[in-house]
Design an enzyme around this catalytic site. Sequence first.
Site, PDB file in Angstrom:
ATOM      1  N   LEU A 554      51.943  33.105  63.110  1.00 18.26           N
ATOM      2  CA  LEU A 554      52.997  32.106  62.963  1.00 18.26           C
ATOM      3  C   LEU A 554      52.405  30.693  62.960  1.00 18.26           C
ATOM      4  O   LEU A 554      52.810  29.846  62.160  1.00 18.26           O
ATOM      5  CB  LEU A 554      54.012  32.274  64.088  1.00 18.26           C
ATOM      6  CG  LEU A 554      55.324  31.506  63.944  1.00 18.26           C
ATOM      7  CD1 LEU A 554      56.475  32.317  64.509  1.00 18.26           C
ATOM      8  CD2 LEU A 554      55.263  30.168  64.651  1.00 18.26           C
ATOM      9  N   GLN A 557      50.866  29.827  59.614  1.00 17.26           N
ATOM     10  CA  GLN A 557      51.832  29.463  58.587  1.00 17.26           C
ATOM     11  C   GLN A 557      52.474  28.111  58.866  1.00 17.26           C
ATOM     12  O   GLN A 557      52.695  27.317  57.954  1.00 17.26           O
ATOM     13  CB  GLN A 557      52.921  30.536  58.489  1.00 17.26           C
ATOM     14  CG  GLN A 557      54.023  30.232  57.506  1.00 17.26           C
ATOM     15  CD  GLN A 557      53.512  30.050  56.079  1.00 17.26           C
ATOM     16  OE1 GLN A 557      52.447  30.561  55.721  1.00 17.26           O
ATOM     17  NE2 GLN A 557      54.255  29.316  55.269  1.00 17.26           N
ATOM     18  N   GLU A 558      52.772  27.842  60.124  1.00 16.28           N
ATOM     19  CA  GLU A 558      53.495  26.618  60.467  1.00 16.28           C
ATOM     20  C   GLU A 558      52.641  25.365  60.301  1.00 16.28           C
ATOM     21  O   GLU A 558      53.101  24.355  59.768  1.00 16.28           O
ATOM     22  CB  GLU A 558      54.001  26.696  61.918  1.00 16.28           C
ATOM     23  CG  GLU A 558      55.207  27.599  62.115  1.00 16.28           C
ATOM     24  CD  GLU A 558      56.490  26.972  61.594  1.00 16.28           C
ATOM     25  OE1 GLU A 558      56.453  25.812  61.133  1.00 16.28           O
ATOM     26  OE2 GLU A 558      57.538  27.641  61.648  1.00 16.28           O
ATOM     27  N   SER A 559      51.424  25.390  60.795  1.00 17.67           N
ATOM     28  CA  SER A 559      50.655  24.138  60.887  1.00 17.67           C
ATOM     29  C   SER A 559      49.211  24.250  60.441  1.00 17.67           C
ATOM     30  O   SER A 559      48.483  23.255  60.487  1.00 17.67           O
ATOM     31  CB  SER A 559      50.682  23.637  62.337  1.00 17.67           C
ATOM     32  OG  SER A 559      50.097  24.605  63.191  1.00 17.67           O
ATOM     33  N   TYR A 662      58.410  32.477  53.783  1.00 17.21           N
ATOM     34  CA  TYR A 662      57.891  32.201  55.121  1.00 17.21           C
ATOM     35  C   TYR A 662      57.726  33.498  55.921  1.00 17.21           C
ATOM     36  O   TYR A 662      56.673  33.737  56.522  1.00 17.21           O
ATOM     37  CB  TYR A 662      58.858  31.263  55.830  1.00 17.21           C
ATOM     38  CG  TYR A 662      58.533  30.976  57.274  1.00 17.21           C
ATOM     39  CD1 TYR A 662      57.691  29.927  57.629  1.00 17.21           C
ATOM     40  CD2 TYR A 662      59.081  31.750  58.299  1.00 17.21           C
ATOM     41  CE1 TYR A 662      57.407  29.662  58.954  1.00 17.21           C
ATOM     42  CE2 TYR A 662      58.802  31.490  59.624  1.00 17.21           C
ATOM     43  CZ  TYR A 662      57.965  30.447  59.950  1.00 17.21           C
ATOM     44  OH  TYR A 662      57.674  30.189  61.268  1.00 17.21           O
TER      45      TYR A 662
END
Length: 690
Positions: A554, A557-559, A662
């Site tokens: 996660l 993918q996020e940052s 996502y």
Amino acid sequence: MSAPSSPSTSQTRPPARSLWRRRRTWFLVGGGGLGAAAVVVLLGIWWRSPTPEAAIALRQSDFAELRWQSRFAMDAATRQRARFLYALAIAPDQPQAALQALQGLERSYPLLGPYILKLRAQVQTQLGQDPRETWRQLLNTYPESPVQAEAVLALGQWDLAPATIQRWPRYPASNELARQLAKRQPAEAKRWLLQIAQFGRYRFDIDAVLSELQALPNLTARDRQQIADAYWQRDDYATAADLYARSPQTDETLYRQARSLDLTSQPEVARTLYQQLLQRFPQSPERERALVHLVRLDPANRDRYLQLLERQFALSLPEALGLAAATEPRYRPILLQRFPASPEAAALRWQQAWQQAEAGNLPQAIALVTQTRDRSPTIEAAAQAGFWLGRWQTQLGQTDAAQAAWQWVLQQHPDSYYAWRSAAALGWPVGDFSQVQAQQPAWPQAQSPQALPAGSAVLKELYALGQTEDAWRLWQQEGPSRDPSPSDRFISALLEASISRYDRAASLLKGLPIDSPLRQRSDFVSTLYPVVFKEEITAATQRDRLNPLLVLGLIRQESRFLPGATSVVGARGLMQLMPETAAEVAAELGLQQYDLGDPQTNIQLGSRYLRNVLDYWREDSLFAIASYNAGPGNVENWVRRFGRRDRDRWLEQIPFPETRDYVEKVLSNYWNYLRQSDRSLEQRLQQLDR
């Protein structure tokens, strides 16, 4: 420079292994009982080939081994490398001893001569000694090395700075010289700041540099183009569009202005500029992309644009037909007939297959996805087609065929989200949507470094010895400025990851050809899916009963593992928390003061929020991950519309393409980290290839 960890007092003795070597040596040679055979064995034990691989092995030695090798290794290359690494290891705590180890090393180890002198100067500074003579020696002895820029900077020889910058414009120290000259010579500030705008776009203060430039008076149109190019490279399209409008009107600047406006939701103005480009620059290669975008933005003239593409840029015709077919059915049979193997045709067939499956016509749906799998086996859509081929064959009772379809996905697209779903369908122990949280996989083991596939001898040596920051600096000057080869992209990715710029590394690796042999290297996977912030993730996931590899996926993918990442809507940090969400979770945890820029705190808050949505959805990772992106309210609405019985079908029906993508990427990340963690999965994949 990076160095091996500093030794404790107990580490100053050679390890038992090294003592055994020496004793065995004197026994074999001194005793004379084994003669020539003993000498052969001895050479095999002591000799290290002066290759990058040998340097990589040496850098993983402990302190005492380095000291031993620096004195008694049979070959000169190993002794020189060991002395350098030994000096690095002891410099923080024993600078005087490090200085002695470095004495004269540059003469016997000329390949890294500039870096040895640089280290010596740094140690002298640490000891409070005057390092200027060492820096001058570097200037005089190594005129062909860009490290000279660091010597000029350290000595403050500003009279040498302009020539140094001109000779090595992309070397980081040259751009720091330019930054200092801009401050020291206000009248020449524009010249030096433009240098940084062109060659120093990797700098962390580049936004401040560009802002200073825009505030300067008397900027020319050419100056604005250089500044606009910097903003374009940084994906700041709104600023780039404004500056390109006041730049020289070349085909490139006109295209970039139009595309920047297109990307910032100004399609009408963008369309006008694309049309101007066609009229003013009839021979420009930029016409190709302009025509493709006009097919989308100007439907009244689509046929004319498509005809121009067919005559002048036929390779882009399938993409343009795909854009046209999205809104006008009359283009669909043309796309399928003329370009059946294109990604655009595959996307159209998928829509048709889904419609047939929803209507209950599974044989026709199977026929359509089979075409995609067979005609376009290497594109991403083939993985989706292969997985659903197996799903629909199962519904028809074609069990053996379904098993073969899922195995094909794992063979041809092992990194994909649909590979994970295929593995689960085949009964592999990889978890399902409702089982991911119940698994507690081990952390992936660190991979042994590998030698660089290309580059200068100095670059390869620095990287092999673990001097990745120096290697990265050298590559900024040495690497190609435009049109990098696959090897260049790969080297750039390795070096960007080595300085924790994982977002840039992932972007570079994504551009590697699908059939590149570089993708088979172990450091391809470990660079694309790095294991970082292990302690912070472990603490948070143990507290909140989370699968650590899912949290790792996660964050990726996020940052992209950037602690300071901030989204356009204000989400901050590694797990991209909105400030209001962070405040609610912080209150739940009893945190009155917190910093979203701190990785430990951000991961703590993000993990608790993930735990909350998992609790809400009763440990269902699919709905929880979708909620993390789109909010629980949207997910509740989709569950009411599409049901929750068939999770795979539910995911395909998510009406937000961003959320659908996502979820697939987070779970794809999880799958690839799981493959690193559980090597038996790789063995299963290899068995499929047989």
